[in-house]
Motif scaffolding. Structure first.
Motif, PDB file in Angstrom:
ATOM      1  N   ARG A   1       8.783  13.090  -4.166  1.00 48.38           N
ATOM      2  CA  ARG A   1       8.910  11.644  -4.399  1.00 48.38           C
ATOM      3  C   ARG A   1       9.346  10.920  -3.131  1.00 48.38           C
ATOM      4  NH1 ARG A   1      10.789  13.843  -9.291  1.00 48.38           N
ATOM      5  NH2 ARG A   1      12.972  13.724  -8.624  1.00 48.38           N
ATOM      6  N   THR A   2      10.196  11.565  -2.345  1.00 48.51           N
ATOM      7  CA  THR A   2      10.609  10.990  -1.063  1.00 48.51           C
ATOM      8  C   THR A   2       9.423  10.891  -0.113  1.00 48.51           C
ATOM      9  OG1 THR A   2      12.831  11.890  -1.326  1.00 48.51           O
ATOM     10  CG2 THR A   2      12.171  11.258   0.902  1.00 48.51           C
ATOM     11  N   GLY A   3       8.625  11.958  -0.057  1.00 45.62           N
ATOM     12  CA  GLY A   3       7.433  11.927   0.790  1.00 45.62           C
ATOM     13  C   GLY A   3       6.454  10.856   0.353  1.00 45.62           C
ATOM     14  N   ALA A   4       6.277  10.696  -0.947  1.00 51.01           N
ATOM     15  CA  ALA A   4       5.363   9.679  -1.461  1.00 51.01           C
ATOM     16  C   ALA A   4       5.855   8.276  -1.137  1.00 51.01           C
ATOM     17  CB  ALA A   4       5.186   9.850  -2.964  1.00 51.01           C
ATOM     18  N   ASP A   5       7.167   8.071  -1.184  1.00 51.94           N
ATOM     19  CA  ASP A   5       7.726   6.767  -0.816  1.00 51.94           C
ATOM     20  C   ASP A   5       7.484   6.487   0.664  1.00 51.94           C
ATOM     21  OD1 ASP A   5       9.481   4.401  -1.531  1.00 51.94           O
ATOM     22  OD2 ASP A   5      10.667   5.283   0.087  1.00 51.94           O
ATOM     23  N   ALA A   6       7.691   7.504   1.506  1.00 53.28           N
ATOM     24  CA  ALA A   6       7.415   7.341   2.935  1.00 53.28           C
ATOM     25  C   ALA A   6       5.937   7.057   3.174  1.00 53.28           C
ATOM     26  CB  ALA A   6       7.847   8.595   3.693  1.00 53.28           C
ATOM     27  N   ALA A   7       5.060   7.706   2.414  1.00 53.10           N
ATOM     28  CA  ALA A   7       3.616   7.485   2.561  1.00 53.10           C
ATOM     29  C   ALA A   7       3.240   6.047   2.190  1.00 53.10           C
ATOM     30  CB  ALA A   7       2.849   8.476   1.684  1.00 53.10           C
ATOM     31  N   ARG A   8       3.820   5.549   1.110  1.00 52.70           N
ATOM     32  CA  ARG A   8       3.519   4.167   0.687  1.00 52.70           C
ATOM     33  C   ARG A   8       3.958   3.157   1.731  1.00 52.70           C
ATOM     34  NH1 ARG A   8       5.161   6.126  -4.425  1.00 52.70           N
ATOM     35  NH2 ARG A   8       7.295   5.378  -4.026  1.00 52.70           N
ATOM     36  N   ARG A   9       5.049   3.430   2.401  1.00 53.12           N
ATOM     37  CA  ARG A   9       5.586   2.495   3.387  1.00 53.12           C
ATOM     38  C   ARG A   9       4.913   2.624   4.757  1.00 53.12           C
ATOM     39  NH1 ARG A   9      10.958   0.730   1.910  1.00 53.12           N
ATOM     40  NH2 ARG A   9      11.582   1.615  -0.088  1.00 53.12           N
ATOM     41  N   ALA A  10       4.158   3.679   4.966  1.00 56.50           N
ATOM     42  CA  ALA A  10       3.566   3.946   6.276  1.00 56.50           C
ATOM     43  C   ALA A  10       2.501   2.911   6.626  1.00 56.50           C
ATOM     44  CB  ALA A  10       2.965   5.346   6.302  1.00 56.50           C
ATOM     45  N   THR A  11       2.313   2.721   7.910  1.00 53.31           N
ATOM     46  CA  THR A  11       1.308   1.775   8.401  1.00 53.31           C
ATOM     47  C   THR A  11      -0.037   2.441   8.649  1.00 53.31           C
ATOM     48  OG1 THR A  11       2.064   2.153  10.679  1.00 53.31           O
ATOM     49  CG2 THR A  11       3.088   0.332   9.471  1.00 53.31           C
ATOM     50  N   VAL A  12      -0.128   3.725   8.335  1.00 55.66           N
ATOM     51  CA  VAL A  12      -1.378   4.486   8.463  1.00 55.66           C
ATOM     52  C   VAL A  12      -1.593   5.246   7.150  1.00 55.66           C
ATOM     53  CG1 VAL A  12      -1.193   4.723  10.975  1.00 55.66           C
ATOM     54  CG2 VAL A  12      -0.169   6.464   9.471  1.00 55.66           C
ATOM     55  N   PRO A  13      -2.818   5.717   6.880  1.00 57.06           N
ATOM     56  CA  PRO A  13      -3.054   6.469   5.642  1.00 57.06           C
ATOM     57  C   PRO A  13      -2.318   7.812   5.643  1.00 57.06           C
ATOM     58  CG  PRO A  13      -5.117   5.657   6.574  1.00 57.06           C
ATOM     59  CD  PRO A  13      -4.077   5.460   7.619  1.00 57.06           C
ATOM     60  N   VAL A  14      -1.534   8.038   4.600  1.00 58.54           N
ATOM     61  CA  VAL A  14      -0.809   9.301   4.425  1.00 58.54           C
ATOM     62  C   VAL A  14      -1.026   9.774   2.991  1.00 58.54           C
ATOM     63  CG1 VAL A  14       1.417  10.485   4.472  1.00 58.54           C
ATOM     64  CG2 VAL A  14       0.948   8.649   6.121  1.00 58.54           C
ATOM     65  N   ALA A  15      -1.553  10.970   2.837  1.00 58.55           N
ATOM     66  CA  ALA A  15      -1.752  11.563   1.518  1.00 58.55           C
ATOM     67  C   ALA A  15      -0.664  12.595   1.251  1.00 58.55           C
ATOM     68  CB  ALA A  15      -3.131  12.219   1.434  1.00 58.55           C
ATOM     69  N   ILE A  16      -0.384  12.829  -0.038  1.00 52.68           N
ATOM     70  CA  ILE A  16       0.616  13.817  -0.456  1.00 52.68           C
ATOM     71  C   ILE A  16      -0.109  14.978  -1.141  1.00 52.68           C
ATOM     72  CG2 ILE A  16       2.709  14.214  -1.792  1.00 52.68           C
ATOM     73  CD1 ILE A  16       3.048  12.188   0.470  1.00 52.68           C
ATOM     74  N   HIS A  17       0.113  16.180  -0.609  1.00 51.00           N
ATOM     75  CA  HIS A  17      -0.653  17.364  -1.040  1.00 51.00           C
ATOM     76  C   HIS A  17       0.280  18.500  -1.429  1.00 51.00           C
ATOM     77  CE1 HIS A  17      -4.029  20.250  -0.955  1.00 51.00           C
ATOM     78  NE2 HIS A  17      -3.179  21.078  -0.359  1.00 51.00           N
ATOM     79  N   LEU A  18      -0.048  19.195  -2.512  1.00 53.25           N
ATOM     80  CA  LEU A  18       0.663  20.412  -2.914  1.00 53.25           C
ATOM     81  C   LEU A  18      -0.150  21.612  -2.450  1.00 53.25           C
ATOM     82  CD1 LEU A  18       2.952  21.839  -4.433  1.00 53.25           C
ATOM     83  CD2 LEU A  18       1.588  21.618  -6.527  1.00 53.25           C
ATOM     84  N   ASP A  19       0.431  22.416  -1.558  1.00 55.44           N
ATOM     85  CA  ASP A  19      -0.293  23.527  -0.951  1.00 55.44           C
ATOM     86  C   ASP A  19       0.038  24.834  -1.666  1.00 55.44           C
ATOM     87  OD1 ASP A  19      -2.103  24.390   1.014  1.00 55.44           O
ATOM     88  OD2 ASP A  19      -0.486  25.100   2.303  1.00 55.44           O
ATOM     89  N   HIS A  20      -0.956  25.701  -1.779  1.00 60.78           N
ATOM     90  CA  HIS A  20      -0.784  27.047  -2.346  1.00 60.78           C
ATOM     91  C   HIS A  20      -0.031  27.028  -3.679  1.00 60.78           C
ATOM     92  CE1 HIS A  20      -2.650  29.467   0.738  1.00 60.78           C
ATOM     93  NE2 HIS A  20      -2.058  28.728   1.659  1.00 60.78           N
ATOM     94  N   ALA A  21      -0.495  26.204  -4.596  1.00 54.90           N
ATOM     95  CA  ALA A  21       0.081  26.190  -5.940  1.00 54.90           C
ATOM     96  C   ALA A  21      -0.511  27.348  -6.724  1.00 54.90           C
ATOM     97  CB  ALA A  21      -0.215  24.860  -6.623  1.00 54.90           C
ATOM     98  N   GLN A  22       0.313  28.320  -7.060  1.00 51.94           N
ATOM     99  CA  GLN A  22      -0.150  29.591  -7.619  1.00 51.94           C
ATOM    100  C   GLN A  22       0.266  29.814  -9.065  1.00 51.94           C
ATOM    101  OE1 GLN A  22       1.828  31.706  -4.462  1.00 51.94           O
ATOM    102  NE2 GLN A  22      -0.119  32.255  -3.502  1.00 51.94           N
TER     103      GLN A  22
END
Length: 287
Positions: free
Chosen positions: A67-88
């Motif tokens: 959620r912190t990363g997503a908030d930072a992404a929303r506030r960013a001045t460039v495109p930032v996506a949030i990804h879950l890696d190696h979900a097993q």
């Protein structure tokens, strides 16, 4: 293509990268300093970014880091996506898709045998798509393991085959991370021993139907990275390439400087190292 994909941030970032023939850094973050450093690097380089988390970040922090990363992404001045890696874990994937702000999820069933892998991948891809989440999978099996990923170390590696590509495309997945000699974790003194001929055949067979993802970049020199991007890789997963200088900084400064200073300098270390790789990958100035 479903309408939701047109506005999905991960899909937009990777489609632009493929068209522009550059790679986009998809960097793992373990804490707040790294989230800040990676996003600030993207803004400084004017580059898109995919901010990645291992499932550990969900279980450790009850999703707070995501959620912190997503908030930072929303506030960013460039495109930032949030990804879950190696979900097993299937239950965790469903939980993440239902409750957390992911733009994309890697459905990693590579620890299962082939038929079970494909069956579970297809089910989970459909589950994510129903929630407007872009997906990634791993045809073949990339050797090794990383801190924060379970069940990959010790499994027998296997190169991606033509049949596997078609089988995985049939699951509806949006991006594929092929195995062509790349490994998770460390390569050892011999360095990366990549099979570019296999990679070229994989790219030809995929034919632009899905995006290609590069895993296992620890220790890559710039020329190897550029060669992989020239071969069609658009999503460039990194761990140590963005974080080594951060950990070197901590070892040097802990106990010699105020805590707040160490944190601020640590963020700066992530920024500097990541900007350098964004320039190497060709994404700088593309946002």
């Amino acid at each position: 293509m479903a309408d939701w994909k047109e506005s999905n941030t991960t899909r937009q970032i990777l489609a632009a990268a493929e068209q522009g023939q550059y790679g986009v850094i998809a960097a793992i973050a373990y804490n707040l300093e790294q989230i800040l450093g990676l996003v600030r690097a993207a803004e400084k380089a004017k580059s898109p970014l995919i901010l990645q988390f291992f499932p550990w970040a969900i279980t450790f922090s009850d999703g707070l880091l995501i959620r912190t990363g997503a908030d930072a992404a929303r506030r960013a001045t460039v495109p930032v996506a949030i990804h879950l890696d190696h979900a097993q874990d299937e239950a965790l994937i469903r939980h993440a898709a239902d409750t957390l702000p992911f733009d994309s999820i890697m459905v990693d069933m590579s620890h299962h045998e082939k038929e079970e892998n494909l069956k579970k991948t297809k089910e989970l891809v459909a589950y994510c798509h129903a929630r407007h989440i872009y997906t990634e999978a791993e045809p073949g099996r990339i050797e090794g393991g990383e801190d924060g990923v379970q069940d990959t170390a010790g499994l027998l590696a296997s190169m991606t085959t033509p049949d596997e590509i078609e089988d995985f495309l049939a699951t509806g997945v949006d991006a594929l991370a092929p195995a062509f000699g790349n490994v998770h974790g460390e390569y050892g003194p011999q360095g990366p021993q990549l099979d570019y001929e296999t990679l070229a055949k994989i790219r030809e067979q995929i034919g632009g139907r899905v995006r290609m993802v590069l895993h296992g970049t620890n220790g890559f020199p710039p020329d190897v990275m550029k060669k992989c991007i020239a071969a069609g890789m658009t999503k460039i997963n990194v761990n140590r390439l963005s974080l080594d200088d951060y950990y070197t900084h901590l070892k040097k400064r802990v106990g010699t400087a105020p805590h707040t200073t160490i944190i601020e300098e640590g963020v700066d270390a992530v920024v500097a190292q990541t900007v350098g790789w964004m320039e190497i990958c060709g994404s700088a100035g593309k946002a």
